[in-house]
Design an enzyme around this catalytic site. Structure first.
Site, PDB file in Angstrom:
ATOM      1  N   ARG A   1      40.627  25.698  47.729  1.00  0.00           N
ATOM      2  CA  ARG A   1      41.234  24.410  48.076  1.00  0.00           C
ATOM      3  C   ARG A   1      40.201  23.273  48.121  1.00  0.00           C
ATOM      4  NH1 ARG A   1      43.112  23.141  53.809  1.00  0.00           N
ATOM      5  NH2 ARG A   1      42.853  25.387  54.094  1.00  0.00           N
TER       6      ARG A   1
ATOM      7  N   TYR B   1      39.346  27.933  51.620  1.00  0.00           N
ATOM      8  CA  TYR B   1      38.522  26.769  51.281  1.00  0.00           C
ATOM      9  C   TYR B   1      37.827  26.916  49.930  1.00  0.00           C
ATOM     10  CZ  TYR B   1      38.801  24.893  56.071  1.00  0.00           C
ATOM     11  OH  TYR B   1      39.218  24.362  57.258  1.00  0.00           O
TER      12      TYR B   1
ATOM     13  N   ASN C   1      -4.079  12.958  35.779  1.00  0.00           N
ATOM     14  CA  ASN C   1      -3.467  12.309  36.932  1.00  0.00           C
ATOM     15  C   ASN C   1      -2.050  11.893  36.556  1.00  0.00           C
ATOM     16  OD1 ASN C   1      -3.070  11.008  39.364  1.00  0.00           O
ATOM     17  ND2 ASN C   1      -5.088  10.026  39.334  1.00  0.00           N
TER      18      ASN C   1
ATOM     19  N   TYR D   1     -13.163   2.527  40.105  1.00  0.00           N
ATOM     20  CA  TYR D   1     -12.761   3.913  40.367  1.00  0.00           C
ATOM     21  C   TYR D   1     -12.218   4.591  39.112  1.00  0.00           C
ATOM     22  CZ  TYR D   1     -10.253   7.996  41.977  1.00  0.00           C
ATOM     23  OH  TYR D   1      -9.812   9.283  42.116  1.00  0.00           O
TER      24      TYR D   1
ATOM     25  N   PHE E   1       0.721   8.150  41.619  1.00  0.00           N
ATOM     26  CA  PHE E   1       0.655   9.591  41.423  1.00  0.00           C
ATOM     27  C   PHE E   1       1.377  10.365  42.518  1.00  0.00           C
ATOM     28  CE2 PHE E   1      -3.301   8.050  43.405  1.00  0.00           C
ATOM     29  CZ  PHE E   1      -3.079   8.525  44.699  1.00  0.00           C
TER      30      PHE E   1
ATOM     31  N   GLU F   1      -6.842  12.668  50.721  1.00  0.00           N
ATOM     32  CA  GLU F   1      -5.456  12.786  50.265  1.00  0.00           C
ATOM     33  C   GLU F   1      -4.682  13.499  51.381  1.00  0.00           C
ATOM     34  OE1 GLU F   1      -6.244  14.807  46.622  1.00  0.00           O
ATOM     35  OE2 GLU F   1      -7.373  13.097  45.831  1.00  0.00           O
TER      36      GLU F   1
ATOM     37  N   HIS G   1     -11.082  20.446  37.567  1.00  0.00           N
ATOM     38  CA  HIS G   1      -9.716  20.372  38.078  1.00  0.00           C
ATOM     39  C   HIS G   1      -8.786  21.401  37.427  1.00  0.00           C
ATOM     40  CE1 HIS G   1     -11.207  16.817  39.933  1.00  0.00           C
ATOM     41  NE2 HIS G   1     -10.036  16.372  40.318  1.00  0.00           N
TER      42      HIS G   1
END
Length: 509
Positions: free
Chosen positions: A283, A280, A195, A53, A329, A414, A83
């Site tokens: 404090r 508050y 990646n 791959y 990834f 994915e 991409h």
């Protein structure tokens, strides 16, 4: 500013801070051997002829498609071009430089299969100030920050644009003008470059580093507001907080007490003040700010690991000539860290706004209405408090955890993503908002203390007031407020407030 040595796998967070703030980098010499060994492993893996791959197959849902050896270089170029599909405004130059340095340190660990020449080009681009133009939107935080990193990789092969000295140029021309040649990608290299989690991590680190300065400034302005309201420092007594055992709370209370030590304002009302307890927002500063400090430190730990990790896929193990596919990834750790930082930034600003609101209300502060000597004729700090409220509300909307969202991509291959890029990219705008809130508080608290003259605050806080008054005078009558706010914001962003007060917290810079 000297070059920062990047030691692959062992670069401290302090070094990443310096890179974000403009330092250049140089790769530690220890990287050369592992990079060459990893590249040689790729050649041996290809020689076996088996499908692997990312090396001789398609990508994502197309991983089952085998690619001929003659097309391997084209395969890597195609993945970069296809991409590089981001959109939106260009990412800030400091973010892209940090992303490049993170990618450089990752590739240099020798687990990505890239050649020494590829690593060298990335390093030389950083040193030469060649910053790819990277759109800020398009990553879902798995399978890595594909689109943003693809724009970086595209610039390395001479496609897209590169910023040089604030000017955008065609990438190939910018490279050649600096004596560099566009890269011809080898097997696995396109995928290795695009990646990983470096875009998300760079944005998260930038948010963390700005949040650290914001935190320190807000601690100082919180102490100054306590002085302006003639609040008590008893809630900061060390004994109270040791019983709670929360580390950040203990450290924060000690810092607040030290900031107020030696105050003549405080000494003037120790015996005469009839108030039993403060609001508050005064404090409970140790409890709120201490919790924020603990959260920021936890996020820093996570991001420190990520900055030193390898997050592309597949990973190359040269000792056995294996390319192992996994899921490094997936940016869930970064997404969680970004959400933690967002919560802390939101609360820091929220508490500061409540102190501003308290100061402008004469019923609560005992000071003139809206901190002006002539209320009615003058509006004083009326609208700066409104501005702070608007910014806090905006941050509340942005603070919703991004990591709980997911949307399937790549034809459901994915099917769970982290949204780390979205979660991290919101941090700088949130920090800017909170910075402006704390800037308004700096102005309001200093103005409040002015009404107690001739009494002075502690030496630490008087040093801060002197710093401010060197640029922003006391407000007698209404004037154009925007320049005052911008000046105060600059003090918060720069870290000068903490420096003037001599405030130092371990691990926070």
């Amino acid at each position: 500013m000297s070059d920062i040595p990047l030691v692959p796998g062992d670069t401290p967070l302090s070094a990443w801070r310096e890179v974000y703030r403009g330092a250049s980098v140089r790769l530690h010499g220890s990287a050369a051997g592992p990079v060459a060994t990893s590249a040689a492993a790729i050649e041996r893996i290809l020689a076996k002829g088996a499908p692997v791959y990312g090396i001789n197959t398609g990508f994502g849902k197309l991983a089952s498609v085998r690619i001929d050896d003659a097309d391997l270089a084209r395969l890597q170029r195609n993945i970069v071009l296809s991409h590089a599909a981001g959109t939106g405004e260009p990412s800030p130059t400091a973010i892209v430089r940090l992303m490049m340095a993170l990618k450089l340190a990752s590739l240099a660990q020798g687990a990505s299969g890239v050649r020494p020449a590829t690593v060298a080009l990335l390093e030389r681009m950083i040193v030469a100030g060649l910053t790819p133009v990277v759109p800020s939107q398009g990553s879902v935080g798995a399978s890595g920050d594909l689109a943003p990193l693809a724009h970086m990789a595209a610039a390395m092969i001479g496609v897209g644009e590169i910023e040089v000295g604030g000017v955008r140029q065609p990438a190939d021309a910018a490279l050649r003008a600096s004596g560099l040649e566009p890269l011809a990608l080898g097997p696995k290299e396109g995928l290795a470059l695009l990646n990983g989690t470096q875009f998300s991590t760079a944005n998260a680190l930038a948010g963390l580093f700005d949040a650290e300065r914001l935190f320190q400034a807000a601690l100082v302005t919180g102490a100054l507001s306590t002085e302006a309201a003639k609040g008590s420092d008893t809630p900061f007594d060390h004994r109270i907080h040791t019983l709670r055992r929360q580390p950040g709370q203990i450290e924060t209370s000690d810092a607040l007490r030290a900031l107020m030590a030696g105050s003549a304002i405080r000494a003037s009302h120790l015996k005469d003040d009839e108030r039993v307890q403060d609001p508050y927002c005064l404090r409970c500063q140790p409890q709120v700010m201490g919790a924020a400090l603990d959260v920021l430190r936890q996020a820093a730990t996570t991001l420190g690991y990520e900055a030193n990790g390898v997050s592309d896929n597949p990973l190359i193990f040269a000792e056995t000539d294996e390319a192992l596919s996994g899921g490094n990834f997936h940016a869930e750790p970064v997404a969680f860290a970004a959400d933690m930082i967002a919560l802390a930034v939101c609360e820091i600003g929220s508490l500061a706004e409540r102190r501003i609101a308290m100061l402008v209300d004469p019923a609560l502060s005992g000071l003139p209405a809206f901190l002006t000597p002539k209320p009615g004729l003058n509006s004083g700090f009326m609208i700066p408090q409104v501005t702070a409220a608007a910014l806090v509300s905006e941050n509340k909307q942005r603070a919703y955890p991004a990591s709980v969202d997911s949307i399937p991509t790549s034809a459901n291959q994915e099917d769970h993503v982290s949204m780390a890029a979205h979660g991290a990219a919101r941090l700088l705008p949130m920090a800017r908002n909170a910075t402006a809130v704390v800037g308004v508080e700096l102005l309001a608290a200093a103005q409040g203390c002015d009404f107690h003259r001739p009494l002075t605050s502690s030496p630490a806080l008087e040093a801060v007031r002197t710093l401010l008054r060197g640029q922003v005078p006391h407000l007698d009558d209404d004037r154009h407020f925007h320049p005052d706010i911008e000046a105060a914001n600059a003090f918060v962003r720069s870290g000068k407030i903490a420096a003037a007060a001599a405030l130092s917290l371990p691990g926070v810079a």
